[in-house]
Design a protein around this motif. Structure first.
Motif, short mmCIF file in Angstrom:
data_model
loop_
_atom_site.label_atom_id
_atom_site.label_comp_id
_atom_site.label_asym_id
_atom_site.label_seq_id
_atom_site.Cartn_x
_atom_site.Cartn_y
_atom_site.Cartn_z
N VAL A 2 0.82 -1.20 0.00
CA VAL A 2 0.00 0.00 0.00
C VAL A 2 0.87 1.26 0.00
O VAL A 2 0.52 2.25 -0.64
CB VAL A 2 -0.95 -0.01 1.23
N ARG A 3 1.98 1.22 0.70
CA ARG A 3 2.79 2.43 0.88
C ARG A 3 3.28 3.01 -0.43
O ARG A 3 3.42 4.22 -0.58
CB ARG A 3 3.99 2.12 1.79
N SER A 4 3.53 2.14 -1.42
CA SER A 4 4.02 2.68 -2.69
C SER A 4 3.42 2.00 -3.91
O SER A 4 2.76 2.62 -4.73
CB SER A 4 5.56 2.61 -2.75
N CYS A 5 3.60 0.69 -4.03
CA CYS A 5 3.30 0.01 -5.29
C CYS A 5 1.83 0.04 -5.71
O CYS A 5 1.53 0.26 -6.88
CB CYS A 5 3.77 -1.44 -5.23
N SER A 6 0.93 -0.24 -4.79
CA SER A 6 -0.45 -0.49 -5.21
C SER A 6 -1.39 0.70 -5.07
O SER A 6 -2.55 0.62 -5.49
CB SER A 6 -1.02 -1.69 -4.44
N THR A 7 -0.94 1.80 -4.50
CA THR A 7 -1.78 2.98 -4.39
C THR A 7 -1.62 3.83 -5.64
O THR A 7 -0.51 4.30 -5.92
CB THR A 7 -1.44 3.79 -3.13
N PRO A 8 -2.69 4.03 -6.41
CA PRO A 8 -2.56 4.65 -7.73
C PRO A 8 -1.89 6.01 -7.74
O PRO A 8 -1.21 6.37 -8.72
CB PRO A 8 -4.02 4.76 -8.21
N THR A 9 -2.05 6.81 -6.68
CA THR A 9 -1.53 8.17 -6.68
C THR A 9 -0.09 8.27 -6.18
O THR A 9 0.49 9.36 -6.22
CB THR A 9 -2.41 9.07 -5.80
N ASN A 10 0.49 7.18 -5.73
CA ASN A 10 1.84 7.24 -5.19
C ASN A 10 2.89 7.33 -6.29
O ASN A 10 2.67 6.87 -7.42
CB ASN A 10 2.13 6.03 -4.31
N ARG A 11 4.04 7.89 -5.95
CA ARG A 11 5.10 8.12 -6.93
C ARG A 11 5.56 6.84 -7.60
O ARG A 11 5.83 6.82 -8.80
CB ARG A 11 6.29 8.80 -6.23
N TYR A 12 5.66 5.76 -6.84
CA TYR A 12 6.17 4.50 -7.38
C TYR A 12 5.04 3.49 -7.65
O TYR A 12 5.28 2.29 -7.70
CB TYR A 12 7.20 3.89 -6.42
N SER A 13 3.85 3.98 -7.89
CA SER A 13 2.72 3.09 -8.13
C SER A 13 2.92 2.28 -9.41
O SER A 13 3.35 2.81 -10.45
CB SER A 13 1.42 3.89 -8.24
N HIS A 36 2.71 -5.87 6.50
CA HIS A 36 2.38 -4.53 7.00
C HIS A 36 1.03 -4.03 6.47
O HIS A 36 0.58 -2.96 6.89
CB HIS A 36 3.48 -3.55 6.63
N ASP A 37 0.42 -4.79 5.57
CA ASP A 37 -0.84 -4.35 4.97
C ASP A 37 -2.05 -5.15 5.46
O ASP A 37 -3.17 -4.91 5.01
CB ASP A 37 -0.77 -4.46 3.44
N GLU A 38 -1.83 -6.10 6.33
CA GLU A 38 -2.93 -6.92 6.82
C GLU A 38 -3.97 -6.05 7.52
O GLU A 38 -3.64 -5.17 8.30
CB GLU A 38 -2.42 -8.00 7.78
N ASN A 39 -5.23 -6.29 7.18
CA ASN A 39 -6.38 -5.61 7.79
C ASN A 39 -6.48 -4.13 7.44
O ASN A 39 -7.16 -3.36 8.12
CB ASN A 39 -6.34 -5.75 9.33
N LYS A 40 -5.82 -3.70 6.37
CA LYS A 40 -5.93 -2.32 5.92
C LYS A 40 -7.04 -2.19 4.88
O LYS A 40 -7.05 -2.91 3.88
CB LYS A 40 -4.61 -1.83 5.31
N ALA A 41 -7.95 -1.24 5.09
CA ALA A 41 -9.01 -1.02 4.11
C ALA A 41 -8.43 -0.56 2.77
O ALA A 41 -8.94 -0.91 1.71
CB ALA A 41 -10.00 0.02 4.65
N GLN A 42 -7.36 0.23 2.84
CA GLN A 42 -6.73 0.71 1.60
C GLN A 42 -6.20 -0.45 0.77
O GLN A 42 -6.20 -0.40 -0.46
CB GLN A 42 -5.60 1.68 1.93
#
Length: 226
Positions: free
Chosen positions: A145-156, A181-187
């Motif tokens: 979520v922090r970078s790769c899979s969030t569409p608006t992130n720099r390194y998406s 680190h992404d377990e149980n995150k709605a994002q």
């Protein structure tokens, strides 16, 4: 009855699923042969018939991409393997930072060779080799979520998935486990839906392969389990 079956198959996206009848076998082969316990990502583009036949231990599924050579390249300072039917990568430190280029980013976005044309990433080169081939992108951990899979992130990686989306052959995006680190995150769930819009998304583990997003745009519980 025949009409009903045709409608059902269309809802299940036959190009993506029915043609990759041995998805679990292929993913098991990739994980066993090219993984060594940590995060890595690989992508294959193979003749379509290889995605409808068994993957047997006594057969060489990727005869031109020796597993030992691939792993050696992924463990080198470059952290990337450039093969014939397979490409692979492991996270690579970003100079003068404490961060890494993630393995998915290295394959889907980073130009090849580095710092050259931004329109010539490794994944696009692989796709071009067989426009009708069977394409599977496999990453051990789900894109973060922090970078790769969030569409608006720099390194998406999301925009770069258009190359796979437009590929004529059967295709699948597969992960093995949810990044811890992404377990149980709605994002995370929202981001998995973004991936699925581009490429059919699956989780494959010892229990089998699950299509992660159903026709009601709901992420399946099997894909979220830790």
């Amino acid at each position: 009855m025949v009409c009903f079956r045709l409608i059902l198959l269309s809802l299940l996206s036959p190009v993506a699923w029915a043609q990759i009848e041995n998805l679990k076998e292929i993913v098991n082969f990739l994980q066993t042969s090219y993984g060594d316990g940590g995060q890595f990502a690989v992508a294959i583009n193979v003749p379509a018939e290889k995605c409808s036949a068994g993957v047997h231990p006594d057969q060489n599924f990727l005869p031109n991409d020796n597993a030992q050579n691939a792993k050696a390249s992924m463990n080198s300072p470059q952290r990337v393997y450039r093969g014939q039917e397979l490409i692979g990568a492991k996270p690579k430190p970003i100079p003068n930072t404490i961060s890494n280029y993630h393995s998915e980013y290295l394959l889907l976005i980073l130009s090849d060779p580095p710092n050259q044309s931004p329109n010539d990433p490794l994944m696009q080169k692989l796709l071009n080799r067989d426009p009708n081939g069977c394409v599977i992108f496999y990453t051990f951990n789900s894109p973060c979520v922090r970078s790769c899979s969030t569409p608006t992130n720099r390194y998406s990686i999301i925009p770069a998935l258009d190359g796979i989306k437009n590929h004529k052959g059967a295709k699948a995006f597969v992960f093995g486990q949810v990044w811890k680190h992404d377990e149980n995150k709605a994002q995370w769930e929202m981001n998995m839906k973004e991936i699925n819009i581009k490429v059919p998304l699956y989780r494959c583990d010892n229990a089998g392969c699950t299509r992660c997003v159903d026709n009601n745009n709901v992420v399946q519980a099997q894909c979220k389990a830790s």
